[in-house]
Design an enzyme around this catalytic site. Structure first.
Site, short mmCIF file in Angstrom:
data_model
loop_
_atom_site.label_atom_id
_atom_site.label_comp_id
_atom_site.label_asym_id
_atom_site.label_seq_id
_atom_site.Cartn_x
_atom_site.Cartn_y
_atom_site.Cartn_z
N ASP A 226 6.18 -3.22 10.80
CA ASP A 226 4.73 -3.02 10.85
C ASP A 226 4.17 -3.03 12.27
O ASP A 226 3.21 -2.34 12.58
CB ASP A 226 3.97 -4.02 9.95
CG ASP A 226 4.31 -5.48 10.22
OD1 ASP A 226 5.24 -5.73 11.02
OD2 ASP A 226 3.65 -6.35 9.64
N SER B 169 7.80 -4.95 6.66
CA SER B 169 7.41 -5.92 7.70
C SER B 169 8.29 -7.15 7.72
O SER B 169 7.81 -8.28 7.57
CB SER B 169 5.97 -6.34 7.47
OG SER B 169 5.19 -5.24 7.14
N ARG C 34 0.84 -1.18 0.00
CA ARG C 34 0.00 0.00 0.00
C ARG C 34 0.89 1.24 0.00
O ARG C 34 1.93 1.27 0.65
CB ARG C 34 -0.81 -0.03 1.29
CG ARG C 34 -2.06 0.81 1.33
CD ARG C 34 -2.60 0.81 2.74
NE ARG C 34 -2.93 -0.53 3.19
CZ ARG C 34 -4.18 -1.01 3.22
NH1 ARG C 34 -5.19 -0.26 2.84
NH2 ARG C 34 -4.41 -2.23 3.65
C1 BG6 Z 1 -1.90 -3.84 7.90
C2 BG6 Z 1 -0.69 -2.98 8.17
O1 BG6 Z 1 -3.03 -3.22 8.36
O2 BG6 Z 1 -1.70 -5.08 8.55
C3 BG6 Z 1 0.54 -3.69 7.63
O3 BG6 Z 1 -0.83 -1.72 7.58
C4 BG6 Z 1 0.67 -5.04 8.24
O4 BG6 Z 1 1.68 -2.94 7.91
C5 BG6 Z 1 -0.62 -5.81 8.02
O5 BG6 Z 1 1.76 -5.73 7.70
C6 BG6 Z 1 -0.56 -7.14 8.68
O6 BG6 Z 1 -1.68 -7.92 8.32
P1 BG6 Z 1 -1.73 -8.84 7.04
O7 BG6 Z 1 -2.90 -9.69 7.32
O8 BG6 Z 1 -1.93 -7.94 5.88
O9 BG6 Z 1 -0.45 -9.58 7.02
C1 GLC Z 2 7.01 -11.55 9.99
C2 GLC Z 2 8.14 -10.53 9.92
C3 GLC Z 2 7.92 -9.43 10.94
C4 GLC Z 2 6.54 -8.87 10.78
C5 GLC Z 2 5.49 -9.95 10.87
C6 GLC Z 2 4.07 -9.45 10.69
O1 GLC Z 2 7.10 -12.23 11.18
O2 GLC Z 2 9.36 -11.17 10.16
O3 GLC Z 2 8.89 -8.43 10.79
O4 GLC Z 2 6.32 -7.91 11.78
O5 GLC Z 2 5.74 -10.93 9.89
O6 GLC Z 2 3.84 -8.88 9.44
#
Ligand code: BG6
Ligand code: GLC
Ligand code: BG6
Ligand code: GLC
Length: 900
Positions: free
Chosen positions: A569, A521, A457
């Site tokens: 994240d 992340s 995003r």
């Molecule tokens: C989102 C965050 O809402 O959630 C991201 O903006 C995050 O940064 C994500 O990685 C995690 O959830 P998913 O289900 O998209 O892995």
């Molecule tokens: C994985 C990544 C970590 C992140 C998590 C959730 O574990 O290693 O950095 O915060 O996923 O997205």
């Protein structure tokens, strides 16, 4: 599941009679249940002797019965109806809380009744039984009646003792693990009043009955309502009336003075006067017609009060179930055989009056509880016998196990924080260089990139500050195809740059130089905010040439910009939530992957210099277990998931709990079940065998309370199997076990973080907020609730608020960037101001030269007038003559000045 075909043994101990039964369940075309039973006496000296004697006697009766039935050579499954309060931790485990009614055998209270029975069977060494279920008589009665009428959800006993059980929603039961569906609760309402709740309506006769009982001060309500005591209350009243000359011409017989242990007198309420007189005669009481009328009235009054009290208490539980179910259910309290007719009509009338909105019908249990206990046994056996339940069993944890996991994780965190232990620690505990949550003074216009969750995003975040701080966000999701995730790093970052270009164009900010917050992340080792070495890819990414490199540099290069701030994240989530709740000091993600960050005391972070204040630590808890720490709880399915993943041997905790793996875990279990013929009549389709065909969103759909089963049917049909109703129920069960395990494990690791925060603060209670994000947490119908419930159970000394991050990590990343920019701008301006005071050597030499020139000009006649350094003569012609040292020194220093 319908109970399996077979023979089941049942014991029924604790009512008027001790009964041993065999229940034969036949489930061919027409289901049928047949029973054979024998009643055995339990002599008073055994009821009140030692526990060993009591159980030896029971086993002797069973032995006799098995002989009689010719069944001694088969190890029958046994359901044990035991009509006393037991604290159960499983269907086949229960410690006796205290004896009630007429029992008082020693060495039983506090012991497991199933164990005591097993030991007695072993002592006799004549036959073997498989004790499957321990069942209270109320529960057995409810099950007996529910077999005929599935709407039955309350079981009531008014016999020797008095008690009720009913079906409660799991979500309301904090003392048992689990959240789905219902569980039967044995209220043991006989104990009502032990804390004085009934003192104002208890009479002196009730008190006398209590004082003469085996359990003084206990079972107050039972002693006002049940068969064992009503006769005794009546007797106390009769004695009183006789003493006062109001009955039997004032003559008290010996028989009347001794206790009457049965309800004969009360039952006279239904009898003709003539019969009353003959009963009284039997008691040695010479009664007149008037006496009989009075006795009848006493009996009627005592039993009416009992029925009304039961009705009132029952009305209370009906009310509770109505408000819970939202609609008025049809409830069927059951009345055992031994209660008199008039009792049940008063009971019904009172329930009708006190719970008018409940449509209650009463069904009399004709078959006793034994049948119900056998049915419970049959169902428990049929579930327990499935090997698949053994796998699922390994996925259900007791609180003891969860606390153990919590402690293991606590140690892992300590290892990650320590200087010497960090290099080998699996949980990396990465410093993030974020030192505080937003304080409300941030402002500016930012770009945030959010890469690594289920979506990539790009956002524009505008934080303005007029009176109140407000945030405006616009965002767009960009596709990240798999070949880019798995291609070269350069291509990946070029893709990011292209998307960013597109976004800026659309936003018409192509020429603006906006600061960029980069939510990335993945685990990155940071030494400052704008640098981060990717330690290892996790989840779906595997681009080459990035591991070991600084991702900020790679991004800078691709977007041809500088000054990108890197944020995990979890940190973004904590900051987003911290914007709304200043108490937020933990951020967790339960989505594609899973991870958590929290605010740690700087003095505990060996890897970062300084001791004052706090810093956010990105735990990277997904790697918990990579050193074998979780081997005892990993199943064959977890190992299979790991083998087939992009990063075998890594992120083992993440693979047990997060959304990227959960659907696949369920699929593997279903395949196994089908292969063993336990599902889909053994049919396995190519779709079912295809990796990734069963997704985590399917788990969420199937676990929905209302439409879950029809969703299961739909999803399974798409996989090509033709599921029966039982298949759908079983699949729902598998989903629930797998997702429950996830929530429980996260509760354990989060619990460890909370304990750490509490210890850091040194306070007896922790009050804190946890910011949460991630698709699994958001989309699953029960996940959040289960997680919260388990956390509260594991860390009771905390008040935790869970705050859902509604706006993703982007906002938080912008906040971190804002703070960083604010701090950077601050120091830039200060430095700029002070910079003018800092002279270079060249500048100083230049000054010297200019000064020298000016001095020349000042001394020379022609230029003297124009010189800025006027060099004015003073007409002092002599310096001190050298006798005083001060003058010399002065000269010296003058000289020095000019030499600069
Ligand atoms: C989102 C965050 O809402 O959630 C991201 O903006 C995050 O940064 C994500 O990685 C995690 O959830 P998913 O289900 O998209 O892995
Ligand atoms: C994985 C990544 C970590 C992140 C998590 C959730 O574990 O290693 O950095 O915060 O996923 O997205
Ligand atoms: C019987 C049940 O029908 O009723 C027993 O099978 C139960 O389990 C009993 O304990 C209760 O009534 P009473 O009058 O025997 O105590
Ligand atoms: C007593 C027992 C209870 C039982 C009831 C009816 O109250 O404590 O377990 O259900 O009697 O038999």
């Amino acid at each position: 599941f319908f109970p399996e075909h077979g023979n089941y043994l049942a014991l029924d101990l604790g009512g008027t009679n001790f009964r041993v039964l065999v229940v034969k369940v036949r489930s061919s075309r027409r289901r049928s249940v047949r029973m054979y039973n024998k009643i055995y006496a339990i002599p008073l000296e055994i009821m009140q002797g030692t526990g060993e004697e009591l159980f030896d006697h029971i086993v002797q009766c069973i032995s006799d019965f098995l002989d009689y039935m010719g069944m001694k050579n088969t190890c029958l499954p046994l359901g044990f109806t035991f009509s006393f309060p037991c604290r159960q931790t499983g269907i086949d485990k229960g410690t006796l809380v205290s004896w009630t009614k007429g029992f008082k055998a020693t060495d039983c209270e506090g012991n497991d009744m199933v164990e005591m029975l097993r030991e007695a069977i072993k002592r006799r060494n004549e036959f073997d039984l498989d004790i499957v279920a321990l069942v209270n008589d109320t529960v057995g009665t409810m099950m007996t009646c529910a077999y005929e009428d599935p709407k039955c959800e309350i079981g009531l006993i008014v016999g020797t003792g008095c008690n009720v059980c009913y079906m409660e929603e799991m979500t309301n039961i904090e003392t048992a693990e689990g959240d789905e569906g219902h569980m039967c609760i044995n209220t043991e309402w006989g104990g009502f009043g032990e804390n004085g709740e009934l003192d104002d309506i208890r009479t002196r006769f009730d008190r006398e009955v209590d004082e003469g009982s085996l359990n003084v001060g206990k079972q107050t309500f039972e002693k006002m309502t049940s068969g064992m005591y009503l006769g005794e209350i009546v007797r106390q009243i009769l004695i009183d009336l006789t003493r006062r000359g109001l009955l039997f011409r004032g003559r008290i017989t010996e028989r009347l003075k001794t206790m009457i242990k049965h309800v004969a007198l009360v039952q006279t309420d239904r009898l003709a006067l003539l019969q009353v007189r003959s009963i009284l005669q039997h008691l040695g009481l010479d009664s007149t017609c008037d006496d009989s009328i009075i006795v009848k009235e006493v009996c009627g009054t005592v039993s009416r009060r009992a029925a009304q009290l039961c009705g009132a208490a029952d009305g209370a539980s009906n009310k509770a179930s109505r408000t819970k179910a939202k609609a008025a259910p049809t409830t069927d309290p059951l009345c055992p055989v031994s209660a008199p007719r008039s009792f049940s009509s008063i009971l019904k009338e009172t329930v009708g009056e006190l719970a008018p909105k409940c449509n209650v019908s009463f069904v009399l249990s004709e078959d006793g509880s034994g049948k119900g206990a056998a049915l419970i046994t049959a169902v428990a056996r049929s579930l327990g016998d499935r090997p698949i339940d053994k796998y699922l069993y390994a996925m259900r944890f007791s609180d003891e196990t969860l606390l153990d996991i919590m402690n293991r994780f606590k140690r892992e965190m300590e290892n990650g924080l320590g200087k010497d232990t960090n290099p080998t620690a699996t949980v990396k505990m990465l410093p993030t260089f974020v030192r505080s949550i937003p304080d409300g003074s941030e402002k500016g216009d930012f770009i945030a990139l959010d890469l690594g969750g289920s979506n990539f995003r790009i956002l524009r975040v505008k934080v303005s500050h007029e009176k109140r701080q407000t945030v405006q966000m616009e965002s767009q999701i960009y596709d990240t195809p798999e070949d880019i995730m798995h291609g070269s790093g350069t291509r990946l970052f070029d893709h990011v740059a292209e998307c960013l270009g597109d976004f800026m164009e659309k936003q018409k900010i192509k020429d603006k130089k906006l600061p960029v917050g980069f939510t990335f992340s993945f685990p990155c080792a940071q030494t400052k905010l704008d640098e981060g070495i990717l330690l290892t890819w996790t989840k779906r990414f595997k681009a080459s040439g990035v591991e070991g490199a600084d991702v900020v540099k790679l991004l800078n290069k691709a977007i041809k910009k500088r000054g990108v701030i890197l944020v995990n994240d979890t940190v973004g989530t904590m900051m987003t939530c911290g914007f709304d709740d200043q108490r937020c000091e933990v951020g967790i993600i339960i989505g594609t992957g899973t991870n958590a960050c929290y605010m740690e005391e700087l003095r505990h972070i060996d890897l970062v210099e300084g001791d004052e204040g706090r810093m956010c630590i990105n735990t990277e808890w997904g790697a918990f277990g990579d050193d074998g720490m979780l081997e005892d709880i990993r199943t064959e399915f977890d190992r299979e998931i790991d083998r087939g993943s992009l990063n075998p041997g890594k992120q083992l905790f993440e693979k047990m709990v997060s959304g990227m793996y959960m659907g696949e875990l369920v699929r593997l279990i279903l395949v196994k079940m089908a292969k063993e013929g336990m599902l889909f009549e053994g049919r396995i389709t190519p779709e079912l065998l295809t990796k990734g065909k069963f997704e985590t969103k399917h788990v969420s759909a199937i676990e929905k309370t209302k439409e879950g089963l029809s969703k299961a049917k739909e999803i399974l049909t798409r996989l090509g199997v033709e599921p029966s109703h039982e298949d759908c129920v079983a699949v729902q069960h598998v989903c629930a076990v797998v997702s429950f395990r996830s929530a429980n494990l996260i509760a354990a690791t989060l619990g460890a973080i909370l304990l750490r925060l509490k210890d850091n603060k040194g306070s007896p209670r922790l009050r804190t907020t946890v910011g949460v994000d991630g698709s699994l947490y958001k989309m699953h119908p029960h996940y959040a609730r289960r997680l919260h419930k388990t956390v509260r159970r594991l860390v009771p000394e905390s008040d935790v608020r869970f705050l859902l991050s509604e706006s993703g990590s982007g906002k938080g990343a912008a906040m971190v960037t804002a703070v960083a920019y604010r701090l950077a701008e601050q120091s830039r301006q200060i430095a700029q101001t002070l910079a003018e005071f800092q002279l270079t050597k060249a500048q100083l030499l230049e000054v010297k030269e200019r000064m020298r020139a000016e001095i020349q000009r000042g001394l020379s006649k022609e230029t003297h007038e124009l010189a800025s350094v006027k060099m004015l003569p003073t007409f002092v012609r002599r310096t001190p003559d050298g006798t005083g040292k001060r003058g010399q020194k002065y000269q010296l220093s003058n000289l020095q000045i000019f030499q600069i």
